[in-house]
Design a protein around this motif. Structure first.
Motif, PDB file in Angstrom:
ATOM      1  N   UNK A  33       0.828  -1.206   0.000  1.00 48.37           N
ATOM      2  CA  UNK A  33       0.000   0.000   0.000  1.00 48.37           C
ATOM      3  C   UNK A  33       0.863   1.257   0.000  1.00 48.37           C
ATOM      4  N   UNK A  34       1.933   1.259   0.810  1.00 46.62           N
ATOM      5  CA  UNK A  34       2.804   2.426   0.897  1.00 46.62           C
ATOM      6  C   UNK A  34       3.604   2.625  -0.390  1.00 46.62           C
ATOM      7  N   UNK A  35       3.789   1.543  -1.146  1.00 50.17           N
ATOM      8  CA  UNK A  35       4.522   1.637  -2.415  1.00 50.17           C
ATOM      9  C   UNK A  35       3.626   2.078  -3.563  1.00 50.17           C
ATOM     10  N   UNK A  36       2.310   2.018  -3.371  1.00 50.94           N
ATOM     11  CA  UNK A  36       1.369   2.271  -4.462  1.00 50.94           C
ATOM     12  C   UNK A  36       1.554   3.639  -5.130  1.00 50.94           C
ATOM     13  N   UNK A  37       1.759   4.737  -4.377  1.00 55.47           N
ATOM     14  CA  UNK A  37       1.965   6.032  -5.051  1.00 55.47           C
ATOM     15  C   UNK A  37       3.172   6.019  -5.987  1.00 55.47           C
TER      16      UNK A  37
END
Length: 251
Positions: free
Chosen positions: A172-176
């Motif tokens: 999720x934190x890597x999504x951007x």
């Protein structure tokens, strides 16, 4: 916004409003966005410097600004890792060397080569602003990945920062960064392989640290940032020259 300002204050030298420093999962969520802010600043300066100076001068100014924005925190970690991980000494001695604030020959070489590589890549890169935008963003996410690895010692910065994240949170934190990479790769294909190589290079640094000192330290976090950024810039500077195209066509 307390978590956001905690992330900004920890990762950069930018002035922040008075706040109580907090490091938890909500703070870590902002790490890639702080990297994006660093990248956006560097990208804007790349246009400004590029309009005023030749490419080599622009590259040096950008690398210098990059170090200033982070207080050279990660460069210091890289130098310490150079001395500790590369020296032919036992594990405990490696940890002692990495605690020492003085820099040795291995550290000087690692630091010099990394700065030269970043400068050379920026001098020749055909996609300078997308690379500047994404490299710091991926590097700050890679800190979160490094936090999940075993600790080399029970004290120090890495132990204080350690915050467990599951695979879902990491994704999720890597999504951007993933979405921005995908969007920019439509116009600049180099950024996709550069992202992959940056991640693989960071994993290599973590693997080396685990083999040499049994885990990660705060210095290893810094080395992960610097090495992954340099790897990203290096791959992003790749161009298919006419000579290479001719060789491929002939074969």
């Amino acid at each position: 916004m307390q978590r956001f300002w905690s992330a900004v204050g920890f990762l950069t030298t930018a002035p922040t409003p008075t706040h109580r420093f907090t490091l938890d999962q909500q703070t870590l969520f902002w790490f890639p966005f702080v990297g994006l802010g660093i990248g956006a600043t560097l990208s804007a300066l790349a246009f400004l410097f590029g309009a005023l100076f030749p490419a080599p001068v622009t590259a040096v100014l950008l690398v210098g600004t990059w170090a200033a924005l982070t207080g050279a925190l990660h460069l210091d970690g890289l130098a310490d890792c150079g001395d500790g991980l590369l020296a032919p000494v036992p594990r405990e001695r490696r940890l002692e060397i990495m605690r020492d604030s003085r820099i040795g020959a291995f550290g000087v070489v690692a630091l010099t080569l990394m700065l030269l590589l970043k400068t050379a890549a920026l001098t020749t890169s055909p996609v300078i602003w997308p690379a500047l935008l994404l490299a710091p963003m991926w590097a700050r996410w890679l800190i979160l990945l490094a936090m999940q690895r075993p600790l080399a010692r029970s004290d120090g910065m890495a132990a204080r920062m350690r915050t467990a994240l599951n695979v879902r949170s990491l994704a999720l934190f890597a999504l951007p960064a993933v979405l921005l990479t995908a969007a920019l790769s439509t116009w600049h294909w180099q950024v996709a392989p550069a992202s992959v190589v940056a991640i693989l290079t960071a994993l290599g640094v973590l693997r080396l640290a685990e083999r040499r000192i049994g885990g990660v330290t705060g210095d290893v976090y810094g080395a992960v940032v610097e090495v992954s950024e340099a790897a990203f810039l290096c791959i992003a500077s790749f161009t298919i020259t006419e000579e290479f195209h001719w060789i491929v066509v002939v074969k």
